[in-house]
Design an enzyme around this catalytic site. Structure first.
Site, short mmCIF file in Angstrom:
data_model
loop_
_atom_site.label_atom_id
_atom_site.label_comp_id
_atom_site.label_asym_id
_atom_site.label_seq_id
_atom_site.Cartn_x
_atom_site.Cartn_y
_atom_site.Cartn_z
N GLU A 73 2.46 -3.78 4.98
CA GLU A 73 3.51 -3.31 4.06
C GLU A 73 3.75 -1.81 4.15
O GLU A 73 4.84 -1.33 3.86
CB GLU A 73 3.19 -3.72 2.63
N PHE A 135 -4.63 -13.64 -10.64
CA PHE A 135 -4.77 -13.50 -9.20
C PHE A 135 -3.65 -12.60 -8.65
O PHE A 135 -2.47 -12.84 -8.90
CB PHE A 135 -4.72 -14.88 -8.53
N GLN A 136 -4.02 -11.58 -7.93
CA GLN A 136 -3.10 -10.62 -7.31
C GLN A 136 -2.20 -9.92 -8.33
O GLN A 136 -1.07 -9.55 -8.02
CB GLN A 136 -2.28 -11.28 -6.19
N LYS A 185 7.26 -13.32 -11.50
CA LYS A 185 7.61 -14.55 -10.76
C LYS A 185 8.55 -15.44 -11.60
O LYS A 185 9.51 -16.01 -11.07
CB LYS A 185 6.35 -15.30 -10.38
N MET A 497 -4.75 18.49 15.35
CA MET A 497 -4.44 19.53 14.37
C MET A 497 -5.67 19.90 13.56
O MET A 497 -5.90 21.07 13.23
CB MET A 497 -3.29 19.07 13.46
#
Ligand code: FAD
Ligand code: TPP
Ligand code: MG
Length: 595
Positions: A73, A135-136, A185, A497
């Protein structure tokens, strides 16, 4: 190999048949998400599915929107960001709840620091489960509060269209930025009447301070008229406002040289005689000296970042300052200014320009020219081949061979600075780079977004061996989407760097910076992407040619000098004129007589 950005013909037909936008219709929340996006002009989104966002994915087939499946993502956020930087439109990223949404965070912060318009849509657990550690479940609006311009949690289907339209307005208006919309949802699953017109946000009302008054314009014009050593500081806001023409007119009419920030490169043509080059930590020495000697700085759409000013107490102490800036919070934040013109840069300059008449600037311009001295043009084409491959040569050849007519998307590190120094950007939106957050791993996904936005343009990724390994999984996205992107890995075997900082400031204690990498050519090959390693300067041009000629993506692994450094360098917190310069006997000379 062509790009695949257009919706399929069947989907387009559905759009034409799509009465939702003109006639109020009952739709599920999932359908409302896409219908609203279509109405906002979105054609491409970048995302990754999961349980809570599944209703939206299920409805996607009915809408003329191209979905790019990413491999992580973070990639979706950078792709949406690259899409926005290349096109000026709002980029859109989609993720599921929990880890899907937290994976977006680095990409959102990257967009926030560079003022990039983006809308991220995440799903969350059903509203009755919110707050139960379901959950999640994750409080993504809480997590992203400090790194979004605004964010929303929607748990009612009937609110969806209005909130999404508002999100687009916030993302693109005033100072652009990322907006996140988190949708439960159940709000996706239940239905409501979708009325696109009625969901239109109230007209954008600029901040009350965004009202440039005549007195401010008169004061600015007076300062410009009376200045002997003015410098225009052109930043990212030049492009965000579309004020390239107005900045050029101001520079030419009043004979004022123009210095650019990293994110301003391309906003004023590199070949223009009044272009000085980049300012700041790795800017050109003569640019920083000119700023320190200046009696008037005209800051146009730039925010005096610490990479630009060095120590504030010693910054341009002889100069009066005019700041033209859309965000009132930026005025007097880092540098105190004498005249603030708060508003859209293009609009402000259009009001200011009629007050500016011919001004004689040649003495100051000659003075700056003289200060370039022996170390100047970075035109290194004729330097003898020392047998070493320097990243500078790669950038220089890339610029010469493409005629500068390509979008370059860089990652973060030494290669990023060499690109800024040696590739000359003539046009806006041809350099895409993470400036404010300095996010390694940005380049490859952002380039995918840029190519999706501008399929007709040539796109090059310039990336270090370290940053490439952070998001290399997106090579598979390139292949799946059948897009043509050229990748130049600047492989110095180090987190270069950081190694440079260790060399300069930590007694060359190279702790955790030497880096073992896979064979990038083989890695590309495993994805079906051809490529080759390049070890000498003599091979560079031929390799660039081969990459450009290939019909699909191509990877070049440039095995460059391992311990080269970026010069000049202002140590963090030092004054702008206190630069570390390239040592005299360094094999890579940058001489004026190389013209
Ligand atoms: C390794 C590394 C080294 C770096 N070294 C340098 C360096 O040497 N030199 C350098 O310059 N940078 C350097 N940077 C980048 C630096 O950190 C900043 O990102 C950069 O200087 C910011 O440029 P900016 O102010 O033009 O753009 P932004 O940070 O994007 O700011 C743009 C400004 O314009 C305003 N604006 C936006 N739209 C409008 C509008 N329509 N009208 C008016 N104003 C508007 C915004 O409100 C904002 O204040 C480096 C970054 C990295 C990662
Ligand atoms: C995500 C992230 N982690 C750490 C850093 C700190 N950092 C800045 S530059 C750099 C080294 C980059 O190495 P590489 O990608 O090989 O590029 P090089 O400097 O060698 O050109 C690091 C670790 C960062 N900018 N971003
Ligand atoms: Mg490296």
């Amino acid at each position: 190999m062509g790009t695949n950005t257009e919706p399929s013909a069947s989907k387009t037909k559905e759009l034409q048949a799509n009465a939702h936008l003109s006639t109020p219709t009952r739709l599920t929340g999932a359908e409302i998400i896409w219908a609203t996006l279509v109405g906002e002009g979105v054609t491409t989104v970048f995302g990754y599915p999961g349980g809570t966002i599944l209703p939206a994915y299920d409805a996607l087939r009915k809408f003329p929107i191209k979905h790019v499946l990413v491999r992580h993502e973070q990639g979706a956020a950078h792709m949406a960001d690259g899409y926005a930087r290349a096109s000026g439109k709002v980029g859109v990223a989609i993720a599921t709840s929990g880890p899907g949404s937290t994976n977006l965070v680095t990409g959102i912060a990257t967009a926030m620091l560079d003022s990039i318009p983006m809308v991220c849509i995440t799903a969350n657990v059903s509203s009755k489960l919110l707050g139960t550690d379901a959950f999640q479940e994750v409080d993504i609006t809480g997590i992203t509060l400090p790194v979004t311009k605004h964010n929303f949690l929607v748990n009612k289907t009937e609110d969806l269209a209005g909130v999404l339209r508002h999100a687009f307005q916030v993302a693109r208006s005033g100072r652009p930025g990322p907006v996140l919309v988190d949708i439960t949802k159940d709000a996706e699953q239940t239905s409501a009447i979708f009325d696109f017109e009625a969901a239109k946000p109230r007209p954008y009302r600029p901040h009350p301070m965004l009202n440039v008054e005549d007195t401010g314009l008169a004061e600015a014009a007076e300062l410009i008229r009376n200045s002997k050593r003015p410098v225009i500081l052109a930043g990212h806001g030049v492009m965000e406002s579309g004020a390239m023409e107005q900045v050029r007119t101001l520079a030419e009419r009043a004979e004022i040289p123009v210095a650019l920030t990293l994110l301003g490169l391309g906003g004023f043509p590199a070949s223009h005689p009044l272009n000085l080059g980049m300012m700041g930590m790795h800017g050109e020495a003569w640019v920083n000296h000119a700023i320190q000697e200046s009696d008037l700085l005209i800051a146009c759409g730039m925010r005096f970042d610490d990479r630009v000013t060095g120590s504030l107490s010693t910054y341009a102490t002889k100069a009066k300052k005019i700041h033209i800036e859309v965000d009132p919070a930026e005025v007097n934040k880092n540098v105190k200014v004498d005249v603030a013109l708060v508003g859209d840069l293009r609009e402000v300059l259009e009001k200011l320009l009629p007050r500016i008449s011919g001004r004689e600037g040649s003495a100051w311009l000659k003075n700056i020219e003289a200060s370039k001295g022996a170390v100047t043009v970075r035109d290194i084409k004729n330097l003898p081949d020392s047998g070493h491959l320097y990243a500078a040569h790669v950038m220089h050849d890339l610029w010469r061979m493409t005629g500068g007519d390509t979008i370059v998307v860089t990652d973060v590190g030494q290669h990023q600075m060499w690109e800024a120094q040696y590739f000359r950007h003539e046009k806006p939106r041809t350099l895409i780079t993470s400036g404010g957050l300095g996010t390694m791993g940005f380049a490859l996904p952002a380039a995918i977004g840029a190519k999706m936005a501008c399929p007709e343009k040539e796109v090059w990724v310039v990336v270090g061996d370290g940053g490439f390994q952070m998001t290399a999984a997106e090579l598979a996205t390139i292949v799946q989407e059948k897009i043509k992107i050229n990748i130049a890995v600047i492989n110095n075997g180090y987190l270069g760097m950081v190694r440079q900082w260790q060399e300069f400031f930590y007694e060359s204690n190279y702790e955790a910076t030497p880096m073992v990498s896979p064979d990038f050519v083989k890695l590309a090959d495993a994805h079906g992407i051809p490529g080759r390693a390049v070890r000498t300067r003599a091979e560079v041009a031929e390799a660039v040619k081969a990459a450009r000629a290939a019909s699909g993506p191509y990877l070049l692994n440039f095995m460059v000098e391992k311990e080269d450094s970026v010069y000049p360098m202002i140590p963090a917190g030092s004054a702008l004129h206190e630069m570390i310069r390239r040592p005299d006997r360094d094999p890579l000379e940058e001489r004026a007589d190389d013209k």
